[in-house]
Design a protein around this motif. Structure first.
Motif, short mmCIF file in Angstrom:
data_model
loop_
_atom_site.label_atom_id
_atom_site.label_comp_id
_atom_site.label_asym_id
_atom_site.label_seq_id
_atom_site.Cartn_x
_atom_site.Cartn_y
_atom_site.Cartn_z
N ALA A 124 0.85 -1.19 0.00
CA ALA A 124 0.00 0.00 0.00
C ALA A 124 0.89 1.24 0.00
O ALA A 124 2.05 1.18 0.38
CB ALA A 124 -0.89 -0.01 1.24
N PRO A 125 0.33 2.37 -0.41
CA PRO A 125 1.10 3.61 -0.33
C PRO A 125 1.53 3.88 1.11
O PRO A 125 0.80 3.59 2.05
CB PRO A 125 0.11 4.69 -0.79
N GLN A 135 -0.63 5.09 3.88
CA GLN A 135 -1.90 4.42 4.16
C GLN A 135 -1.73 3.01 4.67
O GLN A 135 -2.70 2.27 4.70
CB GLN A 135 -2.73 4.34 2.90
N ILE A 151 -6.81 -3.87 -6.85
CA ILE A 151 -6.17 -2.56 -6.99
C ILE A 151 -4.90 -2.43 -6.16
O ILE A 151 -4.27 -1.38 -6.15
CB ILE A 151 -7.14 -1.42 -6.63
N SER A 152 -4.51 -3.50 -5.50
CA SER A 152 -3.25 -3.41 -4.76
C SER A 152 -2.10 -3.52 -5.75
O SER A 152 -2.25 -4.09 -6.83
CB SER A 152 -3.17 -4.52 -3.72
N GLU A 159 5.59 -2.61 -9.00
CA GLU A 159 5.13 -1.23 -9.01
C GLU A 159 5.55 -0.46 -7.78
O GLU A 159 5.37 0.74 -7.71
CB GLU A 159 3.60 -1.20 -9.11
N SER A 214 8.25 2.34 -8.52
CA SER A 214 7.91 3.58 -9.21
C SER A 214 7.28 4.57 -8.26
O SER A 214 7.44 5.77 -8.39
CB SER A 214 6.97 3.29 -10.38
N HIS A 215 6.55 4.08 -7.30
CA HIS A 215 5.89 5.03 -6.40
C HIS A 215 6.90 5.72 -5.51
O HIS A 215 6.80 6.91 -5.25
CB HIS A 215 4.84 4.31 -5.55
N GLN A 265 8.52 8.32 -7.31
CA GLN A 265 7.62 9.46 -7.48
C GLN A 265 7.68 10.38 -6.26
O GLN A 265 7.62 11.58 -6.37
CB GLN A 265 6.21 8.94 -7.69
N ALA A 272 10.91 12.51 -6.33
CA ALA A 272 11.12 13.45 -7.46
C ALA A 272 10.61 14.85 -7.14
O ALA A 272 9.71 14.98 -6.32
CB ALA A 272 10.42 12.93 -8.69
#
Lengths: 211, 364
Positions: free
Chosen positions: A81-82, A85, A195-196, A201, A204-205, A208, A211
């Motif tokens: 998860a992000p 969260q 959606i997890s 992936e 990449s987060h 992000q 950056a």
């Protein structure tokens, strides 16, 4: 004067299951744990490959299996998860599974179904197993289409498995009313799995954020 | 002596010829009238024969038809081991014998078939009038609970899909991540809408002397939400104008349904302000929900986030990706939510105060 003597302990015929009385106190801890684990595994196999006598196995309900599955799923979903969260996702999945199972059970009972509350929560919890497997598999898959197919298959499997166990609840004209919340329950869990993010992936987060 | 004993105990022959019956747990229960007294149920069990009307299961409950001689009748019932854990009480529709804290009390509100629910949903989506009358005989709580819950999940799912489509089309390299706070925002909004509107309409009805039954109002509001499910599904399509139109259509339909069904109650009102207050409450609540829908869940514009800026930026439309390398997750506009809530509350409170003042001055 007659004296009566005898042996209290009937060592001839040990009882099946957990009613062995004094004997289970003396057994090694490993035996105790393995017996429970085997029982959980037996039920999980019943969910994966439903057989004719599977209903009797699940009458012997326990909530350790659902708890284990719920923890596994919450951990897996909060892993990717992000960052902000992680705790929210863990809590939400936990609450959705236990609260959802309770609400679906109470709903079926209120509609007039003849069922035992804990047995049904046990069944609903165990039938999450295909979705837990799907979430583990999706950890390594980033294509949304493939993930969609896997999650859809797992969702169908869960629904069919739990409907098989809850078939003899004699609801008559209200079967659809009881089945719908169950489908909603598995759907929302399947959606969270879908959606997890996968491990690919994750990188990449974090880029992000920097950056 | 033994004859008296036999008269006291009304025992069926136990039929112990099968292995199954030998293993069944022999449960001796009082008959239904005494069971009610013992269990301390409210209302004192009006009239003896209210047991076991709905289904039999394995516990053969007692009816008044058992040959009962004398005051103490013990009838033997067989309960299998699996039901031993929970004593099964028959789910009857009799309110007077069940306390409101038992599960059986609420079973009377779930006495609907699938076709009933389907018919009520259709009647709510296509308002032809007479919705309240059709549910008055059998108000249920199934619809008012599960339809808003469906709306919540539909909002969560479709909001994510719409957001990721938006992210896909705005050509950013970042992934679209979900926001769990959206789920809790959705549940708060929807459940407080249903609860608040029903309570407000009921309270206003009581205040102005045109009482509406709480269950019927809850049914009206709950079933009235069914239109929002297809609306949220259609709002996935990435067009702002379409979303606005859809939300407006839903707003008009639900408001029309509520007004059509609440107005008749105020026909004989002594105070014309009552109708105004009720209608304004309906319109305000529906407008708040529509705004939350449109701008809380489906307001997707490409956001430009300066590097290192972690404040939720007010959405500004930009063309193309430009120099932003990050597409922030669709954060719930918490400021917007609280702003909507406070403004709605203020408007509502003001309206109420004005109408109440008017009512008081005209009645004096």
């Amino acid at each position: 004067m007659q004296s009566f003597s005898g042996n209290i302990n009937n060592a001839a015929a040990p009882l099946v299951g957990s009613g062995q009385g004094v004997d289970t106190l003396d057994e090694p801890v490993m035996d105790t744990i393995m017996r429970d684990l085997r029982s959980i595994w037996e039920k999980l196999r019943m969910v994966l490959i439903p057989r004719k006598d599977s209903k009797n196995v699940l009458r012997d309900w326990d909530l350790w299996g659902p708890l284990l599955l719920c923890l596994l799923l919450s951990l897996r979903l909060s892993l990717t998860a992000p960052e902000s969260q992680v705790a929210t996702v863990f809590t939400s999945i936990f609450v959705i599974i236990w609260g959802g199972a309770a609400i679906v059970t109470v709903n079926t009972k209120l509609l007039g179904g003849k069922l035992s509350i804990f047995q049904t929560i046990c069944v609903l919890g165990y039938c999450i197993f295909p979705l837990v497997l799907a979430s583990a598999v999706c950890l390594a898959i980033s294509s949304i289409i493939v993930r969609g197919l896997i999650v859809a298959a797992a969702f169908g499997w869960s629904v069919v498995a739990s409907m098989g166990f809850l078939n003899d609840v004699n609801l008559g004209n209200r079967k659809a009313l009881a089945v719908y919340p169950m489908c909603l329950f598995y759907f929302i869990i399947g959606w969270m799995v879908l959606i997890s993010r996968s491990v690919w992936e994750l990188g990449s987060h974090t880029n992000q954020k920097n950056a | 002596m033994s004859k008296q004993y036999e008269q006291l105990l009304d025992m069926d022959e136990p039929h112990l010829d099968t292995a199954q019956s030998q293993l069944e747990f022999q449960n001796f229960v009082l008959n239904s009238a005494e069971a009610n007294l013992v269990a301390g149920q409210v209302g004192g069990g009006g009239g003896g024969g209210n047991g076991s009307s709905s289904g039999s299961g394995r516990a053969s409950a007692t009816t008044a038809g058992t040959s009962s001689m004398g005051a103490n009748n013990i009838t033997q019932t067989k309960v299998s081991a699996s039901e031993f854990m929970q004593p099964q009480q028959p789910m009857t529709n009799n309110t007077s014998t069940n306390a409101f804290w038992t599960l059986q009390f609420y079973a009377q509100f779930f006495d609907v078939d699938s076709t009933d629910v389907a018919q009520r949903i259709i009647a709510a989506v296509i308002p032809r009038g007479g919705f309240m009358d059709s549910i008055a005989s059998n108000p249920d709580l199934y619809g008012p609970f599960w339809i808003p819950t469906t709306v919540i999940f539909a909002l969560f799912v479709t909001s994510f899909i719409a957001g990721s489509i938006n992210a896909y089309f705005s050509n950013t390299s970042a992934d679209y991540v979900y926001d769990m706070a959206l789920l809790s925002f959705a549940s708060t909004a929807v459940y407080s809408y249903v609860g608040g509107t029903s309570a407000a309409l009921w309270g206003i009805g009581r205040y102005f002397g045109c009482p509406v039954k709480i269950l019927e109002v809850v049914g009206l509001v709950g079933y009235g939400m069914s239109i929002w499910v297809p609306v949220s599904l259609l709002c996935i399509l990435p067009s702002d104008i379409l979303r606005t139109v859809l939300v407006l259509v839903a707003f008009v339909l639900t408001s029309f349904l509520f007004v059509q069904n609440i107005s008749p109650f105020y026909n004989n009102a002594s105070n014309p302000a009552g109708r105004t207050v009720a209608l304004s409450v309906i319109l305000i609540a529906n407008a708040a929900l529509a705004l939350a829908f449109r701008f809380g869940f489906f307001a997707f514009v490409h956001k430009v986030n300066a590097p290192g800026d972690n404040k939720p930026v007010k959405p500004t439309p930009t063309v193309g990706g430009s120099n932003s390398s990050s597409f922030a997750a669709h954060e719930v506009p918490k400021d917007l939510a609280t702003a909507i809530a406070t403004s709605v509350f203020n408007e509502f409170a003001n309206q109420i105060m004005d109408s109440v003042e008017e009512a008081i001055t005209t009645s004096v």
